[in-house]
Design a protein around this motif. Structure first.
Motif, PDB file in Angstrom:
ATOM      1  N   UNK A  58       0.840  -1.203   0.000  1.00  0.00           N
ATOM      2  CA  UNK A  58       0.000   0.000   0.000  1.00  0.00           C
ATOM      3  C   UNK A  58       0.873   1.249   0.000  1.00  0.00           C
ATOM      4  N   UNK A  59       1.916   1.246   0.805  1.00  0.00           N
ATOM      5  CA  UNK A  59       2.833   2.382   0.856  1.00  0.00           C
ATOM      6  C   UNK A  59       3.463   2.633  -0.510  1.00  0.00           C
ATOM      7  N   UNK A  60       3.884   1.580  -1.186  1.00  0.00           N
ATOM      8  CA  UNK A  60       4.462   1.728  -2.524  1.00  0.00           C
ATOM      9  C   UNK A  60       3.485   2.344  -3.508  1.00  0.00           C
ATOM     10  N   UNK A  61       2.240   1.879  -3.478  1.00  0.00           N
ATOM     11  CA  UNK A  61       1.209   2.420  -4.375  1.00  0.00           C
ATOM     12  C   UNK A  61       0.953   3.892  -4.050  1.00  0.00           C
ATOM     13  N   UNK A  62       0.873   4.223  -2.777  1.00  0.00           N
ATOM     14  CA  UNK A  62       0.571   5.597  -2.368  1.00  0.00           C
ATOM     15  C   UNK A  62       1.727   6.537  -2.730  1.00  0.00           C
ATOM     16  N   UNK A  63       2.958   6.124  -2.451  1.00  0.00           N
ATOM     17  CA  UNK A  63       4.098   6.983  -2.775  1.00  0.00           C
ATOM     18  C   UNK A  63       4.208   7.219  -4.281  1.00  0.00           C
ATOM     19  N   UNK A  64       3.988   6.178  -5.068  1.00  0.00           N
ATOM     20  CA  UNK A  64       4.012   6.319  -6.527  1.00  0.00           C
ATOM     21  C   UNK A  64       2.913   7.273  -6.978  1.00  0.00           C
TER      22      UNK A  64
END
Length: 82
Positions: A58-64
């Motif tokens: 989720x963090x990866x998706x949000x940061x992207x």
């Protein structure tokens, strides 16, 4: 001039919608895996690892997504793909 100013806003709005959709998709996938793999009955360590992986995805998706929104807002038309 008015149309040029609206293009980054429209792109940022589209990227925001994509961010929400991707977060919902990641959550739906992990909830499905949680129940299909019967993780609710797994050991505490397995639950913790599952939660950490879910959070990192989720963090990866949000940061992207946030990076793309920032780029869309600050860049002119056509510069989002850089």
């Amino acid at each position: 001039l008015e149309r040029r100013a609206a293009v980054p806003f429209v792109t940022a709005k589209r990227e925001s919608a994509m961010l929400v959709g991707l977060v919902l998709a990641v959550d739906a996938a992990f909830v499905a895996v949680y129940f299909l793999a019967r993780i609710q009955r797994a050991s505490d360590t397995t639950k913790l690892v599952f939660t950490v992986v879910w959070t990192l995805m989720t963090l990866g998706v949000v940061l992207r997504g946030l990076n793309r929104i920032r780029s869309a807002r600050s860049a002119g038309p056509g510069l989002l793909g850089r």
